[in-house]
Each structure stands twice: as C-alpha cells, then as structure tokens.
Design a protein around this motif. Structure first.
Motif, short mmCIF file in Angstrom:
data_model
loop_
_atom_site.label_atom_id
_atom_site.label_comp_id
_atom_site.label_asym_id
_atom_site.label_seq_id
_atom_site.Cartn_x
_atom_site.Cartn_y
_atom_site.Cartn_z
N VAL A 100 0.83 -1.21 0.00
CA VAL A 100 0.00 0.00 0.00
C VAL A 100 0.86 1.25 0.00
N LEU A 102 4.23 3.48 -1.75
CA LEU A 102 4.41 3.93 -3.12
C LEU A 102 5.40 3.09 -3.92
N THR A 347 -1.04 -5.59 -7.38
CA THR A 347 -2.28 -5.11 -6.78
C THR A 347 -2.78 -3.90 -7.56
N PRO A 348 -4.09 -3.59 -7.55
CA PRO A 348 -5.16 -4.36 -6.92
C PRO A 348 -5.32 -5.74 -7.58
N ALA A 349 -5.38 -6.77 -6.74
CA ALA A 349 -5.41 -8.13 -7.24
C ALA A 349 -6.78 -8.46 -7.79
N ARG A 350 -6.80 -9.08 -8.97
CA ARG A 350 -8.08 -9.48 -9.55
C ARG A 350 -8.40 -10.92 -9.20
N VAL A 358 -4.85 -11.62 0.38
CA VAL A 358 -3.97 -10.54 -0.01
C VAL A 358 -3.17 -10.11 1.20
N ARG B 26 -17.52 -8.35 -4.67
CA ARG B 26 -16.26 -9.09 -4.81
C ARG B 26 -16.44 -10.50 -4.27
N THR B 58 -13.48 -6.62 6.20
CA THR B 58 -12.06 -6.58 5.85
C THR B 58 -11.88 -6.60 4.34
N LEU B 62 -9.87 -3.88 2.15
CA LEU B 62 -8.79 -4.24 1.23
C LEU B 62 -9.02 -3.61 -0.14
N ALA B 65 -8.21 -0.02 0.13
CA ALA B 65 -6.77 0.19 0.28
C ALA B 65 -5.98 -0.18 -0.97
N THR B 66 -6.65 -0.40 -2.09
CA THR B 66 -6.05 -0.69 -3.40
C THR B 66 -5.40 -2.08 -3.48
N LEU B 67 -5.71 -2.96 -2.55
CA LEU B 67 -5.06 -4.28 -2.62
C LEU B 67 -5.89 -5.28 -3.41
N LEU B 68 -7.19 -5.10 -3.39
CA LEU B 68 -8.08 -6.02 -4.10
C LEU B 68 -8.87 -5.22 -5.14
N ALA B 69 -9.08 -5.84 -6.30
CA ALA B 69 -9.92 -5.20 -7.30
C ALA B 69 -11.35 -5.72 -7.14
N PRO B 82 -9.42 3.50 -6.84
CA PRO B 82 -8.31 2.61 -6.44
C PRO B 82 -7.91 1.62 -7.53
N VAL B 83 -8.82 1.34 -8.47
CA VAL B 83 -8.49 0.36 -9.50
C VAL B 83 -7.67 1.00 -10.61
N PRO B 86 -4.34 3.48 -8.49
CA PRO B 86 -3.98 3.08 -7.11
C PRO B 86 -2.92 3.98 -6.50
N GLU B 87 -2.01 4.43 -7.34
CA GLU B 87 -0.94 5.33 -6.91
C GLU B 87 -1.50 6.55 -6.16
N ARG B 90 -3.08 5.54 -2.85
CA ARG B 90 -2.10 5.17 -1.82
C ARG B 90 -1.46 6.40 -1.19
N ARG B 91 -1.29 7.43 -1.99
CA ARG B 91 -0.68 8.66 -1.51
C ARG B 91 -1.48 9.31 -0.38
N TRP B 95 -3.73 2.86 5.85
CA TRP B 95 -4.46 1.62 6.10
C TRP B 95 -3.84 0.90 7.28
#
Lengths: 359, 346
Positions: A100, A102, A347-350, A358, B26, B58, B62, B65-69, B82-83, B86-87, B90-91, B95
C-alpha cells in the motif's frame, strides 16, 4: 511513484535487515570459510608432497575446486534464503503493508531477488582470499579466472531469481522452497540422470572387426612377418550419448566448466577442474563409430602401433562449446519466473489462488 | 454526539473528498465476500463499519486500500479510483490492517522510518517523522526494541503509526482497538477524533460497539456482504430496547410502581440490583420515568441498557432479513389485554 532504483535500494535494505537473520548466516559463513580453508590446505599439501610436476596444476585445480564449492553452497542455500521471500512476507502480514506504499510490485519482487543474490554472493566474498591464494600459485590465465567468476555470479543470480520468483508464484512458503530445491536438483542432478538414461535408452549397433595374428608368430619369438588370421566380425550395442548431450548443457556445473575450461598443459591435459568436467561433457558429443576395425596384424607388420588416441585437447578442439546455450536457458528461466511472480503479486489483485489472502 | 445510524446518503459529487462506494461486489470463487455495498464516509467525520464476523468488512477495506480489485461497482477514495489510479489513492490513504504484521527484526524506530521511506520521503524527513510518530503513539520507551518483542497492543500502536506516516487524508482502521488497554483506548479515541476534526475521513471497523458509540459520528452496518438498507435500520431503531432502572429506598417500591404502571411482567427482568424493562420507544421511556417519579420511586439510574450501535447490531443479527420489528420478546406497552396479577406485588 518512487524512482525505480531508489525504491529498489529501500527494499533491498529492508530485506537484508529483515531476512538475513544475523547469527545463522554468520555461522554458515564461518563454517563455509573453515571448509574452504581446509580444502585449500589439503590440496596444496598433497600436491607438494606427491611432487606433482613441482606444483603444476595445483593452482588451477585449487581455484576451480573453490569456485565449485561456492556454486554448490550457493545453490544449496539460496533457495532457503530467498525461497519464501514473497509468500513468507504475505504470511507474516508484512507484504500488504508494503504494497500500500508507493513502491511498485516490480520494485518489491526485484528488490527481494537482489537481496537474496547479495546474500549468496557473501559466500564468494569470504572465499576471495583463498581464490587469490590459488591464483598466485600460477598457471591460470586471468581470462579463465574472470570468466569462471562471472559465470558463477550469474548462476547464483539464477538460483536466487528462481527462489524469489517461485515464492511469488506459489502461495505457501514451504512448498515454494521445496519447489526451488527441486528446480536446482533437476538442473544439477536431473540433467545427469536424463543424460545417462537417455544415452542408454537410445542404442545403436556397432560393427567391430578384429584381424588377429596366427599364434605361431608369438611362439616363434615374434620374428618375421606374422600370418594374418581371417577377420573376426561381431556386433555390439553402444549408447548414443551424442544424441542427448544437450541435457548436460543445461547443467550449471557443466555451464561453468564449459565456459571456463580450455586451458591445457604441454601434454594436452586440462589444468583445472573446469577443463576436466567440460571434457567429459564435450566427449559425449562425439558419435560412436558405426564400424571399428582393429587390425593387429597390420600394426605388427608395419611395426607401428595403432594411431595415438586423441589428447583431451584434441577432443576439446574438435567439439562445440555449449555453455552459452545453457546459461541463456537459465537466465530465461529465471527472468520468466520473476516476471510471472510480479504478475501474480500485482495489486489491486483481480484473481487470487484459492485459499490465498492478499493480507 | 449524534449517533443516528447513517447508511445511505446521496453520493458525494465525484472529485469530492471522503469515500464513496456504490454497488460494490467481490467474490473469492464461490464465496461472495462482498455482494452489494453502497455507502459514503464524509471528510471530517468518523464513520463506523459495523457487522458480524465474515460480513465482508475486511474485504471492503482491502478494496479501499487498493489491494483487491472489485468484481463490480465503483469506489472513490478522496476522488480517486483505487483500480485505475492506485498510486493516487495510496498517496492519501492510511491503512491499518487487522493482521498485525511487523518486520520482526527491525526496531520500532527503523520500522516506521522504513515505511516513511517507502512513501517516498527523504532520509532526513523519514527520521524526523519516525520520532514524531513514536511519541504520538507513546512508544518512546520501546523505540529501539525489535518489533517482535512488542505486545499485541504495542504492535497495534506501531501499526497505527505506520498508517499515519504520510499524513493521509483518508484513514482505514481495521479493528484498531483490539488488544489495547483502557488507557490506550482512550488515547486512540482522542487521536482518531482529532484526526477527523482536522478534516480527515476516518472509517473504523470494530467489534467493540460500546467504543464505536463514543468514537463514531456515522455508522454503516454490513451483513452478509451487503450494507443494511435504511428501511431495515429504521425498523431496527423502532424495535423495543432495554432500559436499565435503579432505585433506592423501599425494595419493593420500584416493582410495585411498575406493576401499577401496567408494565407486563414478561417485559421486566432483574439483573443484579437493577431492573431492565423492554421499552418500545423513547416517548414511552420518558412517560415511564415520569410515572415512577410521580409514585415516589427514588430513581438513581434510568438509561438505555445498550448503546444504539449495539442494539441495532444485535437486532439485525437476531432477525436476519425477517421483517418483524421488535423481535419476539414482550415489550412495554404491549396493549392492555394481558391479565394483571396485582396480588404478587404485595
């Protein structure tokens, strides 16, 4: 976005501080140093005592033995050091907190690979004094030294990359470490087995002709011209190692040997372990003759014995080098696994493998 | 503090701050972790994310927090997707995960400093920031300790410090209070309230509902992967709720007064030295109190026995998707048809 090299540096620093558990690695390095020292001393002592050409060959064999030691230890340890780099972090809950931030996934995975590589290079660094010592004994041209070290460094990188790549592709650390060991074993030992079995499986018929001498010749005190007996012809099955020698080209030890060998002494024998190993692999390239003739009679009549067997140097010169093919394949495998690993960790993971979280 | 559960409000216009989620979905294979979530969390407010285990909290965090699409639906975090970017998310997003991972062999100071570097800060700034955060989360005494030696609560504080490293405008806190001692909880509450006061968007998931009551301005209830609709929430809010009553003086005075006020016995229970009465609305509760005082009962405590969040949570949990308000238990007033057994009061 953090500049690529800066992000790499941060990840490498973090990884070295985090994963390279102080004590264990230092103990290993100490053991390794002691081992190399013992081997150096023993080889040096035995060659001096046996008066092996006044030390000729000692330096070359010593040097190549140490290089092989580093390769052996490196390939044995790199999977343990880097084989759980990504999935181990995931299980510890530290991968997601890094993702998460940069730094990109490429920076994370490649940074972990670099850290694992640097760790395995530590074994090369502690053996440098011994390499230097063996080099000062003479015989080895700088080219051989440079090439062998370069190939060694690349092979260590390959093992590190395979370990880190698989740790990103496979979910569970134990499984990815085991798979990395399997890959190393497949390349180091599997290629030998494949070569041996493959050669034996494909056999061809060889026709052997033997022209002997009448026994009376020997009874009469080996004087005068001998009477030739009629040729005896029999056939045998011979393995075709020349068809499967490619397996050997994929062996990292052979790659190292084939790239570094090529130095021969005055009698045409190799001056180091590289040459000795490489010759074994190179000789396999020569196809067996379909027909052999041993004319003892003619040899006795002409007074000269059979043609002198080709020297190792002759064999070397008549065969094809293959190290760049093997090395290239290794590098492609390593880079491919890293790229695959990065794609799986993005990520983001599909899509996630079932059962994998994750974070 | 107002504690009206807030679920659906008109989505903020795109580009605005805060979190806006619509129709989020999701799945993991056959498991529909998040099936339909729509809500928004506004800047300057603390939004509670409330739901039972496995409700998808959760997974939602996620995705934020840009970890999961997500499979479907849209997310906007501080105006960014976020998809697709994400950059940018995240800035501005901090999280704090529910899994307490820390770099075991690093010191607390180095762990925070490393996180700062990972967020692109210069080495000097990262060192500075580590010191600021160490004192903010009160880990000064442990700054040089390896993180593996920290207790759960201390790791929790380290995790919070890490989430705050880059001074994010959106904070996602997954169970931030678990493992904290009471003093640390109070400190966390003050800290989070302060962060919201500065205009940050704070989304907090927690099981400690009593604590969320004091912390959150708004609440989002989730259940089985979906945000709970406004209608169901309204129904839950109108359901009977227990009130705790304590009185001093003659021991029977309260019971007598309650029976005189026609409170059914089934709606009354005794817990310790207090009496709990199930009451259908605040109006009824106010009347009940007036009645008790009128009859000379010396009331010392007259308050809801559970908080709003807890009541709603429990009510939704007890009656999943059933449309029956009030549940199955008797409440006051329950009509006047029940037989009164006035004799037992004496």
């Amino acid at each position: 976005m953090i500049p690529f090299t800066r992000g790499l540096r941060i990840v490498v620093g973090l990884e070295l501080a985090q994963r390279v558990r102080g004590v264990a690695v230092y103990v290993l390095l100490g053991l390794f140093t002691a081992l190399v020292a013992a081997v150096t001393l023993l080889l040096w002592a035995t060659s001096n005592n046996s008066g092996m050409d006044g030390g000729t060959g000692t330096g070359g064999y010593l040097f190549s033995t140490i290089v092989y030691f580093v390769l052996l230890l490196g390939t044995l340890l790199a999977p343990a050091l880097g084989g759980a780099a990504v999935n181990g972090d995931r299980e510890a809950g530290t991968l997601a907190t890094t993702q998460v931030t940069l730094v990109s996934t490429s920076q994370i995975v490649i940074g972990k690979f670099l850290a694992s590589w640097i760790t395995s290079l530590a074994f090369l660094v502690v053996s440098l004094p011994f390499l230097l010592f063996s080099f000062t004994l003479g015989e080895l041209p700088p080219r051989t030294v440079l090439v062998s070290l370069l190939v060694l460094v690349i092979e260590l990188a390959v093992v590190s990359a395979v370990g880190v790549g698989l740790s990103a592709v496979i979910g569970r650390p134990l499984f990815s470490v085991a798979t990395t060991y399997l890959v190393v074993a497949a390349l180091s030992i599997g290629t030998l087995i494949a070569f041996g079995l493959g050669g034996l499986a494909v056999q061809t018929e060889q026709r052997n002709t033997y022209i002997g001498v009448d026994a009376a010749y020997y009874e009469e005190g080996e004087t005068g011209a001998p009477d030739c007996l009629p040729p005896e012809v029999y056939t045998t099955q011979v393995p075709r190692f020349d068809l499967v020698w490619g397996f050997l080209a994929a062996n990292p030890y052979v790659v190292l040997a084939d790239a570094s060998g090529g130095d021969f002494d005055a009698s045409g024998s190799p001056v180091d372990l590289f040459g000795a190993f490489a010759l074994g692999a190179r000789a396999a390239q020569i196809p067996p003759e379909a027909e052999t003739v041993y004319d003892e009679c003619a040899a006795l009549r002409s007074g000269s014995m059979e043609d002198p067997a080709p020297t190792p140097e002759d064999i070397w010169n008549s065969t094809t080098p293959s190290w760049f093919v093997g090395l290239g394949a290794h590098v492609v495998l390593a880079a491919g696994l890293l790229v695959w690993g990065i794609a799986r960790t993005r990520t983001p993971a599909r899509r996630l493998p079932s059962g994998q979280r994750v974070a | 503090m107002t504690q009206k559960p807030l679920v659906t409000r008109p989505p903020a216009p795109p580009g605005a701050g805060g979190i806006v989620v619509t129709g989020l979905r999701r799945s993991f294979g056959d498991v529909h972790a998040v099936s339909d979530m729509t809500f928004s969390a506004r800047p300057g407010r603390v939004t509670a994310l409330i739901g039972p285990n496995g409700a998808g909290k959760t997974t939602l965090l996620l995705m934020l927090a840009t970890l999961l699409a997500p499979d479907a639906g849209t997310i906007s975090v501080a105006g960014h997707d976020p998809v697709t970017s994400p950059e940018a998310v995240r800035r501005v997003t901090g999280w704090m995960p529910d899994v307490l991972g820390s770099w075991n062999t690093l010191s607390v100071r180095r762990a925070i400093r490393t996180t700062a570097l990972l967020y692109g800060m210069s080495a000097e700034r990262a060192t500075e920031r580590a010191e600021e955060l160490i004192s903010l989360v009160s880990l000064d005494a442990l700054a040089n300790a390896q993180t593996r030696s920290l207790s759960r609560g201390q790791k929790q504080r380290l995790s919070l410090a890490r989430a705050l490293v880059h001074d994010p405008s959106v904070l996602l806190l997954d169970e931030p209070a678990s493992g904290l001692d009471p003093a640390a909880r109070v400190a966390l509450r003050e800290l989070v309230r302060g962060l919201a006061r500065d205009g940050r968007t704070v989304l907090v998931s927690s099981h400690v509902l009593a604590e969320l009551e004091e912390l959150a301005d708004d609440a989002v209830f989730v259940e089985a992967g979906s945000t709970v609709s406004a209608e169901r929430l309204a129904r839950a809010a109108s359901a009977a709720r227990p009130w705790r009553i304590r009185a001093i003086g003659a021991p029977d005075a309260l019971a007598l007064a309650l029976s005189e006020l026609q409170v059914p016995r089934s709606a009354v229970s005794t817990i310790g030295d207090s009496v709990v009465v199930s009451v259908t609305s605040e109006d009824v509760a106010a009347d009940l109190l007036a009645g008790l005082v009128q009859r000379g009962v010396r009331v010392t405590t007259f308050a809801p026995a559970v908080g709003d969040f807890e009541r709603t949570f429990l009510d939704l949990d007890r009656e999943p998707h059933a449309g029956r308000p009030g549940g199955g238990t008797a409440a006051y007033p329950a009509g006047h048809d029940g037989p009164r057994e006035s004799g037992d009061a004496r």
